[in-house]
Scaffold this motif. Structure first.
Motif, PDB file in Angstrom:
ATOM      1  N   PRO A 134      -4.801 -14.985   3.041  1.00  0.00           N
ATOM      2  CA  PRO A 134      -3.887 -13.934   3.491  1.00  0.00           C
ATOM      3  C   PRO A 134      -4.651 -12.719   4.019  1.00  0.00           C
ATOM      4  CG  PRO A 134      -4.082 -13.875   1.113  1.00  0.00           C
ATOM      5  CD  PRO A 134      -4.899 -15.041   1.562  1.00  0.00           C
ATOM      6  N   VAL A 135      -4.219 -12.175   5.146  1.00  0.00           N
ATOM      7  CA  VAL A 135      -4.900 -11.050   5.768  1.00  0.00           C
ATOM      8  C   VAL A 135      -4.545  -9.762   5.050  1.00  0.00           C
ATOM      9  CG1 VAL A 135      -4.980 -12.205   7.997  1.00  0.00           C
ATOM     10  CG2 VAL A 135      -3.023 -10.761   7.428  1.00  0.00           C
ATOM     11  N   SER A 136      -5.309  -8.711   5.360  1.00  0.00           N
ATOM     12  CA  SER A 136      -5.067  -7.415   4.732  1.00  0.00           C
ATOM     13  C   SER A 136      -3.742  -6.830   5.203  1.00  0.00           C
ATOM     14  CB  SER A 136      -6.212  -6.463   5.057  1.00  0.00           C
ATOM     15  OG  SER A 136      -7.427  -6.970   4.546  1.00  0.00           O
ATOM     16  N   ILE A 137      -3.063  -6.144   4.293  1.00  0.00           N
ATOM     17  CA  ILE A 137      -1.755  -5.552   4.582  1.00  0.00           C
ATOM     18  C   ILE A 137      -1.843  -4.042   4.681  1.00  0.00           C
ATOM     19  CG2 ILE A 137       0.609  -5.302   3.731  1.00  0.00           C
ATOM     20  CD1 ILE A 137       0.279  -7.965   2.328  1.00  0.00           C
ATOM     21  N   LEU A 138      -2.640  -3.405   3.826  1.00  0.00           N
ATOM     22  CA  LEU A 138      -2.720  -1.944   3.828  1.00  0.00           C
ATOM     23  C   LEU A 138      -3.356  -1.451   5.122  1.00  0.00           C
ATOM     24  CD1 LEU A 138      -3.908  -1.322   0.161  1.00  0.00           C
ATOM     25  CD2 LEU A 138      -1.604  -1.038   1.076  1.00  0.00           C
ATOM     26  N   PRO A 139      -2.788  -0.403   5.744  1.00  0.00           N
ATOM     27  CA  PRO A 139      -3.363   0.108   7.002  1.00  0.00           C
ATOM     28  C   PRO A 139      -4.738   0.729   6.819  1.00  0.00           C
ATOM     29  CG  PRO A 139      -1.585   1.534   6.211  1.00  0.00           C
ATOM     30  CD  PRO A 139      -1.558   0.316   5.355  1.00  0.00           C
ATOM     31  N   THR A 140      -5.117   1.098   5.607  1.00  0.00           N
ATOM     32  CA  THR A 140      -6.434   1.689   5.366  1.00  0.00           C
ATOM     33  C   THR A 140      -7.512   0.643   5.117  1.00  0.00           C
ATOM     34  OG1 THR A 140      -5.914   1.900   3.013  1.00  0.00           O
ATOM     35  CG2 THR A 140      -5.415   3.786   4.419  1.00  0.00           C
ATOM     36  N   ASP A 141      -7.116  -0.628   5.008  1.00  0.00           N
ATOM     37  CA  ASP A 141      -8.075  -1.695   4.753  1.00  0.00           C
ATOM     38  C   ASP A 141      -8.541  -2.263   6.092  1.00  0.00           C
ATOM     39  OD1 ASP A 141      -9.659  -3.556   3.579  1.00  0.00           O
ATOM     40  OD2 ASP A 141      -8.045  -4.765   2.725  1.00  0.00           O
TER      41      ASP A 141
ATOM     42  N   LEU B  21     -12.664   2.641   0.638  1.00  0.00           N
ATOM     43  CA  LEU B  21     -13.957   2.130   0.179  1.00  0.00           C
ATOM     44  C   LEU B  21     -13.909   1.715  -1.288  1.00  0.00           C
ATOM     45  CD1 LEU B  21     -16.314   4.771   1.849  1.00  0.00           C
ATOM     46  CD2 LEU B  21     -15.336   2.684   2.832  1.00  0.00           C
ATOM     47  N   ASP B  22     -13.217   2.479  -2.129  1.00  0.00           N
ATOM     48  CA  ASP B  22     -13.084   2.168  -3.554  1.00  0.00           C
ATOM     49  C   ASP B  22     -11.857   1.280  -3.753  1.00  0.00           C
ATOM     50  OD1 ASP B  22     -15.290   3.760  -4.183  1.00  0.00           O
ATOM     51  OD2 ASP B  22     -14.052   5.549  -4.326  1.00  0.00           O
ATOM     52  N   ARG B  23     -12.089   0.015  -4.094  1.00  0.00           N
ATOM     53  CA  ARG B  23     -11.005  -0.944  -4.234  1.00  0.00           C
ATOM     54  C   ARG B  23     -10.163  -0.637  -5.472  1.00  0.00           C
ATOM     55  NH1 ARG B  23     -10.267  -3.522   0.556  1.00  0.00           N
ATOM     56  NH2 ARG B  23     -12.292  -3.443   1.598  1.00  0.00           N
ATOM     57  N   LEU B  24      -8.843  -0.889  -5.346  1.00  0.00           N
ATOM     58  CA  LEU B  24      -7.914  -0.572  -6.424  1.00  0.00           C
ATOM     59  C   LEU B  24      -7.720  -1.734  -7.393  1.00  0.00           C
ATOM     60  CD1 LEU B  24      -5.180   1.264  -4.319  1.00  0.00           C
ATOM     61  CD2 LEU B  24      -6.962   2.302  -5.719  1.00  0.00           C
ATOM     62  N   ASN B  25      -7.837  -2.966  -6.907  1.00  0.00           N
ATOM     63  CA  ASN B  25      -7.566  -4.141  -7.734  1.00  0.00           C
ATOM     64  C   ASN B  25      -8.753  -5.101  -7.692  1.00  0.00           C
ATOM     65  OD1 ASN B  25      -4.822  -3.454  -8.449  1.00  0.00           O
ATOM     66  ND2 ASN B  25      -4.262  -3.980  -6.344  1.00  0.00           N
ATOM     67  N   ASP B  26      -8.813  -5.982  -8.676  1.00  0.00           N
ATOM     68  CA  ASP B  26      -9.829  -7.019  -8.643  1.00  0.00           C
ATOM     69  C   ASP B  26      -9.442  -8.071  -7.607  1.00  0.00           C
ATOM     70  OD1 ASP B  26      -7.868  -8.628  -9.793  1.00  0.00           O
ATOM     71  OD2 ASP B  26      -8.711  -8.488 -11.798  1.00  0.00           O
TER      72      ASP B  26
ATOM     73  N   SER C 108       8.977  -2.010   1.473  1.00  0.00           N
ATOM     74  CA  SER C 108       9.135  -0.660   0.945  1.00  0.00           C
ATOM     75  C   SER C 108       7.802  -0.064   0.503  1.00  0.00           C
ATOM     76  CB  SER C 108      10.100  -0.659  -0.232  1.00  0.00           C
ATOM     77  OG  SER C 108      10.168   0.628  -0.812  1.00  0.00           O
ATOM     78  N   PRO C 109       7.544   1.226   0.811  1.00  0.00           N
ATOM     79  CA  PRO C 109       6.318   1.885   0.322  1.00  0.00           C
ATOM     80  C   PRO C 109       6.334   2.134  -1.180  1.00  0.00           C
ATOM     81  CG  PRO C 109       7.721   3.452   1.472  1.00  0.00           C
ATOM     82  CD  PRO C 109       8.352   2.111   1.680  1.00  0.00           C
ATOM     83  N   VAL C 110       7.484   1.900  -1.831  1.00  0.00           N
ATOM     84  CA  VAL C 110       7.543   2.080  -3.287  1.00  0.00           C
ATOM     85  C   VAL C 110       6.512   1.191  -3.984  1.00  0.00           C
ATOM     86  CG1 VAL C 110       9.010   1.761  -5.330  1.00  0.00           C
ATOM     87  CG2 VAL C 110       9.942   2.795  -3.263  1.00  0.00           C
ATOM     88  N   TYR C 111       6.216   0.029  -3.398  1.00  0.00           N
ATOM     89  CA  TYR C 111       5.315  -0.934  -4.021  1.00  0.00           C
ATOM     90  C   TYR C 111       3.926  -0.925  -3.387  1.00  0.00           C
ATOM     91  CZ  TYR C 111       9.953  -2.348  -5.462  1.00  0.00           C
ATOM     92  OH  TYR C 111      11.228  -2.335  -5.954  1.00  0.00           O
ATOM     93  N   ASP C 112       3.589   0.131  -2.655  1.00  0.00           N
ATOM     94  CA  ASP C 112       2.272   0.275  -2.045  1.00  0.00           C
ATOM     95  C   ASP C 112       1.246   0.629  -3.137  1.00  0.00           C
ATOM     96  OD1 ASP C 112      -0.046   1.572  -0.856  1.00  0.00           O
ATOM     97  OD2 ASP C 112       1.056   1.471   1.020  1.00  0.00           O
ATOM     98  N   PRO C 113       0.179  -0.166  -3.302  1.00  0.00           N
ATOM     99  CA  PRO C 113      -0.789   0.122  -4.383  1.00  0.00           C
ATOM    100  C   PRO C 113      -1.430   1.495  -4.273  1.00  0.00           C
ATOM    101  CG  PRO C 113      -1.129  -2.086  -3.503  1.00  0.00           C
ATOM    102  CD  PRO C 113      -0.161  -1.408  -2.594  1.00  0.00           C
TER     103      PRO C 113
ATOM    104  N   ASP D   2     -10.288   8.812  -9.932  1.00  0.00           N
ATOM    105  CA  ASP D   2     -11.558   8.088  -9.840  1.00  0.00           C
ATOM    106  C   ASP D   2     -11.653   7.240  -8.573  1.00  0.00           C
ATOM    107  OD1 ASP D   2      -9.572   6.379 -10.678  1.00  0.00           O
ATOM    108  OD2 ASP D   2     -10.889   5.203 -11.977  1.00  0.00           O
ATOM    109  N   LYS D   3     -10.645   7.256  -7.738  1.00  0.00           N
ATOM    110  CA  LYS D   3     -10.670   6.555  -6.454  1.00  0.00           C
ATOM    111  C   LYS D   3     -10.720   7.615  -5.358  1.00  0.00           C
ATOM    112  CE  LYS D   3     -10.179   2.686  -8.666  1.00  0.00           C
ATOM    113  NZ  LYS D   3     -11.323   1.773  -8.847  1.00  0.00           N
ATOM    114  N   VAL D   4     -11.906   7.864  -4.856  1.00  0.00           N
ATOM    115  CA  VAL D   4     -12.132   9.012  -3.971  1.00  0.00           C
ATOM    116  C   VAL D   4     -11.270   8.926  -2.720  1.00  0.00           C
ATOM    117  CG1 VAL D   4     -13.874  10.195  -2.577  1.00  0.00           C
ATOM    118  CG2 VAL D   4     -14.474   9.286  -4.842  1.00  0.00           C
TER     119      VAL D   4
END
Length: 921
Positions: free
Chosen positions: A558-565, A667-672, A701-706, A717-719
């Motif tokens: 699966p490809v990346s979904i977040l626009p910052t990734d 740059l700092d990943r949120l999930n494993d 919905s952005p409600v579920y955006d990590p 701690d996530k710069v």
């Protein structure tokens, strides 16, 4: 060479040397076949009783030994006989002192004595006697006990109390003692290693000077020292029983048994597993130890030969029996009783739809290659076969290296090296619709090396080198590791920490994993100063980092979904500071604080250099309260007084930034890796999986955006994931304690614990989608008794369309290892309403039942189910089980027979065997 050939060669690199040595040892063993067995005519064996008792019964004939093979090129062929006038140097007799006492209670020792024509004094005991022959060392000491006995003594004078008073030389110049014992005979000796060794028999002849014996209906019992992989040798939990119709002690080191059997049963009269043979021999001696292939053992560190106690049992025509039923035949069998399993560690069988019929086996590589490692090191070889996939092979090496100076208090070094490969001709089944998958390679493998070392009390290293051949290999074959263990990434991390100072260096290169979204650092350096006090009033903390990062979004489904990734190569400098002025106001602790974060990027998402200023402040408060309710008692609920403890805390934070998070690379990943891949896989399909508006919201919905979750939770701690925020976080932690225990030995326990928290957003339209309250959480536990507990946890966003997750359950356990659990879990808007039940029940002292089931009433299907029955016998544990996992539509069957000795002294196992239940294998 084809890709498959290259993969096979690469896969065997970690084991090639060991396997070459094993092959040479095996060839050596084949080059020296066992001696053929020849029979002698029947012979009646009589004991030297002087006619005092009846002759011994007729026993089967002894098998003759073969002549010694001549050395190559020798001009003389020895026939094993002595030449005329040849002299044989006999070993000198071991001087012993003899003491004779009554066997039963305080009764007087009765005997008859007579001097024979050759000067030998004969003693006859008829009412039970114990003979203690005490030598210079424990190994020279023998204790003999029998109901009747005849003792011949030469070269030793005895007084009226059978105490030696002097010696007179015999023709041979030796003190000679021979004994004939009958009636519940017991002989105890002290071996070189381990506890006492016991020989029992109906009749035994014993020559003390030559250390020879013949025993009828005999049994020898001893407890060997067993080597434990990665640890010091320990005594076997049960003794070895070596039984024979006729047992001969040929000398101090060699035994021979006719119509013999050997077992390690807790019930030797009816063993569940044993080996029988017409003839068995045992050699007990100090030698240079060899493995099962005849390869001499050498010390891993020094390379020197290993000398130790060896108990070699050789059986001719060996037949293993399970509950008295023969199930195999060995024309010749040889093994060391100190290493009854040899290089074998564990085996497992299974059957399911994903892998087909399965055979998993694990072997001790150190024993295969003839090496004795230091304590703390373990090396195993895995050889498996899966009918729907192919043959698998691998190796695990675990090590602990102590510090050079044990007095330094350092932990030393610990590490793990793991490899596994399989030529896979099947198709992965991971459950669900995952969209297009990459082509599965013909040969699949993984390599992992983890190392952690403490150089000084302030300096330590952590590193990992990992390689995986394809996307789904770890998840398919190592499901538990994929879900719960650290990522399969490569990095080297060096940390120096002293007091409240910290300095950390990280190098994390990119290893080709196009299916994983990750960030490589080449390099990154972090420093921190935590809680530095000035003027006993101001507390300062600062954290800084500088590094060069390269982001690698996924290139396959699966490809990346977040626009910052996105793919970005950038340098980043960050400096986060906090200044706090804590003070007390009565029972309330108050700490106003200010935050400032300065960050610079050499390239943002648009490729331009950018600087960000994020700053704000707030106040933290806390107050502790407690109340003692004396006299509140209840025998029903096991309560003696109640002590209620509470801690109220609040944190208000207001912060703003000049550059929002959606302009910066993540740059700092949120999930494993496992969580991130699952989220990317399922999000585009949510509208198909969940009907109605809830499915569309989960997908869009952005409600579920990590990243928005992290911002709303005020994670600092996530710069790259920091933005404008205005939030008040409230928290209440409670403990209701009581005393339990016997009078005078009461101890405090937490009767009830309840932790709750909630967040309030003054600017709800900006920070929480128009809802002022969010993240209502609780964690509840009520220890009704020492063995009964009720629990509940939850996470709720109190508005329509918000996420909701909560559970409730009950535990019950009993001293007989009976355990029950039943629980309910609800997840919205996924519409999951699952009931889970688990039971471990002891049907009797030998039979156990283990089962678990989970059914989701919201989805209308069973999730996972397992049921197994186990019978624990004196020697064997037999397990029969079935599993079913509806997510992958997989039905599995398992059957295992394991000697109890295996379970006690065979830690480790196949890399996949331990996951058989939770993967359906």
């Amino acid at each position: 060479m084809s890709d498959f050939g290259v993969a096979v060669v690469r896969g065997w690199v970690t084991n090639c040397v060991a396997l070459m040595v094993v092959g040479l040892g095996y060839a050596q063993a084949l080059a020296q076949p066992p001696m053929p067995v020849q029979s002698e005519p029947p012979t009646r064996y009589t004991l030297p009783t002087d006619g005092l008792v009846s002759p011994a019964p007729v026993v089967p004939p002894r098998t003759a030994y073969q002549p010694i093979a001549p050395a190559p090129g020798s001009p003389v062929t020895p026939d094993g006989s002595l030449q005329p006038k040849a002299e044989v140097t006999a070993p000198k007799a071991k001087p012993r002192k003899y003491r004779f006492t009554s066997r039963y209670g305080d009764s007087q020792l009765t005997y008859d004595t007579q001097v024979l024509s050759d000067g030998t004094r004969r003693f006859v005991f008829i009412d039970g006697v114990i003979v203690n022959a005490t030598g210079e060392t424990p190994q020279d000491t023998v204790e003999l006990a029998a109901d009747q006995a005849v003792v011949w003594i030469r070269g030793m004078q005895m007084d009226s109390k059978l105490q030696p008073v002097g010696s007179q030389p015999t023709a041979s110049g030796k003190e000679e003692v021979e004994l004939y014992l009958s009636g519940n005979v017991i002989i105890r000796t002290q071996p070189k290693v381990g506890p006492l060794q016991t020989l029992r028999g109906s009749q035994i002849y014993y020559d003390m000077e030559r250390e020879r014996a013949i025993a009828l209906d005999a049994e020898m019992e001893y407890r060997p020292l067993l080597p434990v992989p990665g640890g010091a040798p320990v005594l076997a939990p049960d003794p070895v029983h070596f039984r024979a119709i006729e047992l001969r002690k040929l000398d101090a080191e060699n035994y021979e048994g006719l119509i013999a059997d050997v077992n390690t049963s807790k019930l030797p009269s009816d063993p569940g597993l044993q080996i029988t043979a017409p003839r068995m021999t045992m050699t007990d001696r100090q030698v240079q130890l060899r493995n099962v292939f005849g390869i001499p053992y050498r010390d891993l560190l020094t390379g020197q030969p290993v000398v130790g106690d060896e108990k070699i049992i050789t059986a001719y025509g060996a037949v293993p029996k399970f509950d008295g039923i023969p199930f195999f035949y060995f024309p010749w069998y040889r093994g060391d009783a100190n290493e009854p399993l040899g290089p074998f560690v564990s085996v497992g069988l299974g059957e399911n739809r994903i892998f087909g019929a399965q055979l998993y086996s694990t072997w001790n590589m150190f024993e295969l290659v003839g090496l004795r490692p230091p304590i703390g090191q373990k090396w195993t070889l895995e050889l498996d076969y899966l009918s729907e996939r192919g043959p698998g092979f691998g190796s695990d090496y675990k090590y602990h290296l102590p510090p050079a100076d044990p007095a330094s208090g350092l932990m030393g070094a610990d590490g793990l090296i793991k490899y596994y490969g399989i030529p896979d001709h099947g198709t992965d089944d991971l459950g669900g619709n995952r969209g297009p998958e990459p082509t599965q390679p013909g040969f699949r493998e993984r390599f992992l090396w983890r190392h952690q070392q403490e150089f000084t009390p302030d300096l330590f290293f952590q590193g990992q080198l990992a390689y995986v051949s394809d996307k789904n290999f770890i998840e398919q074959y190592y499901k538990s590791e994929w879900d719960t263990m650290p990522n399969q990434e490569t990095f080297a991390n060096l940390t120096w920490q002293q007091n409240n100072y910290l300095l950390n260096g990280l190098i994390e290169p990119h290893v080709d994993r196009p299916w994983i979204a990750e960030t490589s650092w080449l390099p990154r350096v972090d420093g921190a100063l935590i809680g530095q006090s000035f003027l006993d009033r101001i507390v300062y903390s600062g954290q800084t980092s500088i590094g060069y990062a390269m982001t690698h979004p996924t290139e396959t489904n699966p490809v990346s979904i977040l626009p910052t990734d996105q793919k970005v190569d950038t340098g980043r400098f960050d400096f986060l500071q906090e200044l706090s002025v804590p003070f007390g106001l009565g029972p309330v602790q108050i700490a106003p604080y200010a935050l400032l974060d300065l960050t610079g990027y050499s390239a943002d998402l648009a490729g331009n250099p950018i600087g960000r200023v994020w700053g704000g402040g707030g106040v933290k408060t806390s107050m502790a309260a407690s109340h003692l309710y004396e006299g509140v008692t209840s025998d029903l609920f096991n309560i003696r007084d109640l002590y209620h403890k509470m801690v109220f805390s609040a944190n208000y934070l207001y912060a703003e930034t000049n550059v929002h998070y959606n302009q910066l690379p993540m740059l700092d990943r949120l999930n494993d890796d496992a969580t991130d891949q699952a989220w990317r896989n399922i999000t585009p399909m949510q509208s198909q999986l969940v009907s109605g508006p809830a499915g569309l919201a989960l997908q869009n919905s952005p409600v579920y955006d990590p990243q928005l979750y992290a911002i709303r939770r005020a994670l600092l701690d996530k710069v790259d994931t920091m933005d404008d925020i205005d939030v008040l976080q409230l928290d209440l932690r409670q403990r209701l304690q009581t005393k339990r225990g016997y009078p005078g030995e009461e101890h405090e326990v937490d009767l009830v614990t309840l932790d709750t928290s909630i967040s309030y957003y003054p600017q709800a339209s900006r920070d929480d989608f128009g809802h002022p309250w969010a993240f209502a959480e609780w964690d509840f536990l009520w220890n009704v008794g020492d063995r009964v507990a009720l629990t509940s946890t939850g996470w709720i966003e109190p508005y329509n369309g918000g996420s909701r997750y909560w559970t409730v359950g009950a535990y019950l356990n009993r001293p007989d290892r009976t355990n029950y659990y039943i629980g309910y879990r609800q997840i919205d808007p996924l519409n999951s309403r699952a009931v889970t039940a688990a039971i471990s029940y002891q049907l009797s002292k030998r039979y156990y039942l283990n089962g678990s089931a989970s059914y989701d009433f919201g989805l209308g299907q069973a999730m996972s189910n397992s049921l197994s029955f186990s019978r624990v016998g004196t020697d064997l544990t037999v397990t029969l089980g079935i599993t079913y996992n509806s997510l992958v539509n997989n039905f599995g069957f398992t059957f295992m027979i394991m000697p109890n000795l295996f379970a006690a002294f065979a830690p480790g196992g196949s890399p996949m065997l331990g996951q058989a239940m939770n993967t359906g294998r």
